[in-house]
Design an enzyme around this catalytic site. Structure first.
Site, PDB file in Angstrom:
ATOM      1  N   CYS A 159       0.812  -1.226   0.000  1.00 40.88           N
ATOM      2  CA  CYS A 159       0.000   0.000   0.000  1.00 40.88           C
ATOM      3  C   CYS A 159       0.843   1.273   0.000  1.00 40.88           C
ATOM      4  CB  CYS A 159      -0.962  -0.005   1.184  1.00 40.88           C
ATOM      5  SG  CYS A 159      -2.120  -1.365   1.125  1.00 40.88           S
ATOM      6  N   HIS A 208      -3.246   7.464   2.441  1.00 43.67           N
ATOM      7  CA  HIS A 208      -3.645   6.147   1.935  1.00 43.67           C
ATOM      8  C   HIS A 208      -5.035   5.843   2.482  1.00 43.67           C
ATOM      9  CE1 HIS A 208      -3.943   2.015   0.954  1.00 43.67           C
ATOM     10  NE2 HIS A 208      -3.725   1.567   2.186  1.00 43.67           N
ATOM     11  N   ASN A 265     -10.099  -0.018  -0.082  1.00 47.09           N
ATOM     12  CA  ASN A 265      -8.641   0.070  -0.069  1.00 47.09           C
ATOM     13  C   ASN A 265      -8.098  -0.450  -1.400  1.00 47.09           C
ATOM     14  OD1 ASN A 265      -5.906  -0.231   0.336  1.00 47.09           O
ATOM     15  ND2 ASN A 265      -6.086  -1.188   2.353  1.00 47.09           N
TER      16      ASN A 265
HETATM   17  N1  COA Z   1     -18.521  -8.049   9.323  1.00 45.15           N
HETATM   18  C1  COA Z   1     -18.943  -8.268  10.576  1.00 45.15           C
HETATM   19  N2  COA Z   1     -18.127  -8.570  11.598  1.00 45.15           N
HETATM   20  C2  COA Z   1     -16.813  -8.647  11.325  1.00 45.15           C
HETATM   21  C3  COA Z   1     -16.293  -8.446  10.025  1.00 45.15           C
HETATM   22  C4  COA Z   1     -17.209  -8.138   8.996  1.00 45.15           C
HETATM   23  N3  COA Z   1     -16.825  -7.905   7.737  1.00 45.15           N
HETATM   24  N4  COA Z   1     -14.956  -8.572  10.069  1.00 45.15           N
HETATM   25  C5  COA Z   1     -14.626  -8.861  11.334  1.00 45.15           C
HETATM   26  N5  COA Z   1     -15.748  -8.914  12.100  1.00 45.15           N
HETATM   27  C6  COA Z   1     -15.853  -9.178  13.528  1.00 45.15           C
HETATM   28  C7  COA Z   1     -14.694  -9.972  14.063  1.00 45.15           C
HETATM   29  O1  COA Z   1     -14.892 -11.351  13.884  1.00 45.15           O
HETATM   30  C8  COA Z   1     -14.721  -9.592  15.526  1.00 45.15           C
HETATM   31  O2  COA Z   1     -15.707 -10.348  16.182  1.00 45.15           O
HETATM   32  P1  COA Z   1     -15.466 -10.895  17.677  1.00 45.15           P
HETATM   33  O3  COA Z   1     -15.317  -9.653  18.516  1.00 45.15           O
HETATM   34  O4  COA Z   1     -16.708 -11.671  17.938  1.00 45.15           O
HETATM   35  O5  COA Z   1     -14.215 -11.721  17.611  1.00 45.15           O
HETATM   36  C9  COA Z   1     -15.196  -8.147  15.521  1.00 45.15           C
HETATM   37  O6  COA Z   1     -15.804  -7.948  14.239  1.00 45.15           O
HETATM   38  C10 COA Z   1     -14.075  -7.134  15.714  1.00 45.15           C
HETATM   39  O7  COA Z   1     -13.013  -7.437  14.827  1.00 45.15           O
HETATM   40  P2  COA Z   1     -11.704  -6.592  14.780  1.00 45.15           P
HETATM   41  O8  COA Z   1     -10.775  -7.164  13.739  1.00 45.15           O
HETATM   42  O9  COA Z   1     -11.161  -6.408  16.161  1.00 45.15           O
HETATM   43  O10 COA Z   1     -12.307  -5.215  14.265  1.00 45.15           O
HETATM   44  P3  COA Z   1     -11.612  -3.835  14.070  1.00 45.15           P
HETATM   45  O11 COA Z   1     -12.364  -2.784  14.747  1.00 45.15           O
HETATM   46  O12 COA Z   1     -10.124  -3.895  14.299  1.00 45.15           O
HETATM   47  O13 COA Z   1     -11.814  -3.569  12.500  1.00 45.15           O
HETATM   48  C11 COA Z   1     -10.509  -3.669  10.462  1.00 45.15           C
HETATM   49  C12 COA Z   1     -11.254  -4.445  11.553  1.00 45.15           C
HETATM   50  C13 COA Z   1      -9.849  -4.653   9.525  1.00 45.15           C
HETATM   51  C14 COA Z   1     -11.536  -2.837   9.723  1.00 45.15           C
HETATM   52  C15 COA Z   1      -9.475  -2.735  11.115  1.00 45.15           C
HETATM   53  O14 COA Z   1      -8.731  -3.461  12.052  1.00 45.15           O
HETATM   54  C16 COA Z   1      -8.513  -2.130  10.132  1.00 45.15           C
HETATM   55  O15 COA Z   1      -8.875  -1.282   9.347  1.00 45.15           O
HETATM   56  N6  COA Z   1      -7.224  -2.511  10.191  1.00 45.15           N
HETATM   57  C17 COA Z   1      -6.138  -1.870   9.497  1.00 45.15           C
HETATM   58  C18 COA Z   1      -6.157  -2.074   8.046  1.00 45.15           C
HETATM   59  C19 COA Z   1      -4.941  -1.395   7.473  1.00 45.15           C
HETATM   60  O16 COA Z   1      -4.636  -0.271   7.765  1.00 45.15           O
HETATM   61  N7  COA Z   1      -4.196  -2.083   6.687  1.00 45.15           N
HETATM   62  C20 COA Z   1      -2.953  -1.522   6.242  1.00 45.15           C
HETATM   63  C21 COA Z   1      -3.005  -1.057   4.889  1.00 45.15           C
HETATM   64  S1  COA Z   1      -3.480  -2.349   3.810  1.00 45.15           S
END
Ligand code: COA
Length: 327
Positions: A114, A254, A284
């Site tokens: 990215c 980004h 993304n």
């Molecule tokens: N729909 C519904 N629930 C979902 C889901 C979806 N698409 N994806 C994950 N969940 C659930 C998980 O299973 C978890 O459930 P649990 O609490 O029962 O275990 C819950 O949602 C929380 O998951 P978590 O991964 O902790 O959520 P989050 O708030 O961290 O959000 C992202 C997830 C991926 C959106 C976030 O972490 C993110 O944006 N990360 C960084 C991405 C990034 O910057 N990448 C670098 C550049 S590529």
């Protein structure tokens, strides 16, 4: 006055096919509400059958060349930043060179995930400043949809396809790229990776069965590092160039998650009308996200000559990077 480089034209392209959060509700156990609240994404673009990364590059490049009033044969170098190229070999840049008819351009790919467009911008800046290149085309492009596990709700809702391009040429005077800053922490490589298909895990029936040819991400861990790292990066970049955040006309981040973008903007006390946001429309798009956002703000007339514009990225590697430009 020392030679600098400047962006003389931009262009972007996203496939026509729109995949909304409601469409995704039909594929995996997710909801429009969860995706919108956690990421800010409402829809993303997906390539049609047979459409490749170099096809997206071609459309974005034609627009950037037109904006710079250049023809393909004028180019002496093409760099494509991508992690989802047409094939492992040759480079997508070589295929783009052929499609464009830019026969005088040396062409190669660069992979910093990215952060790829900003790593590419830094390389381009050096080629121009040393005089080794006069007219360089830099493209960030991804077909992420072919490397996503459509059964994994934690990643498939996040990514989209697209391309953005910029023509880089020499500049004298006040306008131009003021600084670029690149970082990598390889100890965290497994936070975001696509483990199959390389020399470590060459493709076999087992790697396919184990779904190793898809993007895997430790989302929550990555999120925390991204917020902490980017807040520090933007402050340091401005400080190193003696630019106060209040002087900044536009932040072009980004586009991974609206919450990360907002946190970075808040650290700089920037109102959101001075922040480029398109994650809601494209998701993304990895190395394409910054050049697409840059092209949009240029075409909307949101930046003008003399403005300070700050670009920042974070991605697999882990990598992170910034560029400060006097437009
Ligand atoms: N729909 C519904 N629930 C979902 C889901 C979806 N698409 N994806 C994950 N969940 C659930 C998980 O299973 C978890 O459930 P649990 O609490 O029962 O275990 C819950 O949602 C929380 O998951 P978590 O991964 O902790 O959520 P989050 O708030 O961290 O959000 C992202 C997830 C991926 C959106 C976030 O972490 C993110 O944006 N990360 C960084 C991405 C990034 O910057 N990448 C670098 C550049 S590529």
């Amino acid at each position: 006055m020392p030679l600098k480089s400047r962006i003389s034209g931009t262009g972007s392209y996203a496939p026509e096919n729109v995949l909304s959060n409601l469409d995704l509700e039909k594929k995996v156990d997710t909801s429009d509400e969860w995706i919108t609240e956690r990421t800010g994404i409402r829809e993303r673009r997906i390539v049609k059958k047979g459409q490749t990364t170099s096809d997206l590059c071609l459309e974005a490049s034609k627009k950037a060349l037109e904006a710079a009033s250049l023809a393909p044969k004028d180019l002496d170098m093409i760099i494509v930043a991508t992690m989802s190229g047409d094939m492992p070999m040759p480079s997508t840049a070589a295929i783009l060179q052929k499609k464009l008819g830019a026969k005088h351009a040396a062409a190669f790919d660069l992979n910093a995930a990215c952060s790829g467009f900003l790593f590419g911008l830094s390389v381009a800046d050096k080629f121009i400043r040393t005089g080794a290149s006069q007219k360089l085309l830099l493209v960030g492009a991804e077909v992420n949809s072919r490397f996503i596990d459509w059964k994994d709700r934690s990643t498939c809702v996040l990514f989209g396809d697209g391309a953005g391009a910029a023509v880089i040429e020499p500049a004298r005077g006040k306008s131009g790229i003021m600084s670029t800053e690149l970082h990598t922490d390889g100890s965290l490589w497994d936070y975001i990776c696509l483990p199959g298909g390389g020399s470590q895990h060459p493709p076999t029936a087992k790697t396919v069965r184990d779904r190793m040819h898809f993007i895997r991400m430790k989302g929550n861990e990555t999120f925390k590092v991204a917020v902490r790292t980017l807040e520090k990066l933007v402050v340091n970049t401005l400080k190193a160039n003696n630019v106060d955040p209040s002087q900044l006309a536009m932040l072009i981040p980004h586009q991974a998650n609206l919450r990360i973008i907002t946190a970075t903007a808040q650290r700089l006390k920037l109102p959101m009308n001075r922040v480029a946001v398109n994650v809601d429309r494209y998701g993304n798009t990895s190395s394409a996200s910054i050049p697409i956002a840059l092209d949009e703000v240029v075409r909307e007339g949101r930046i003008k000559t003399g403005d300070y514009v700050l670009l920042e990225a974070f991605g697999s590697g882990l990598t992170w990077a910034s560029a400060l430009i006097r437009w």
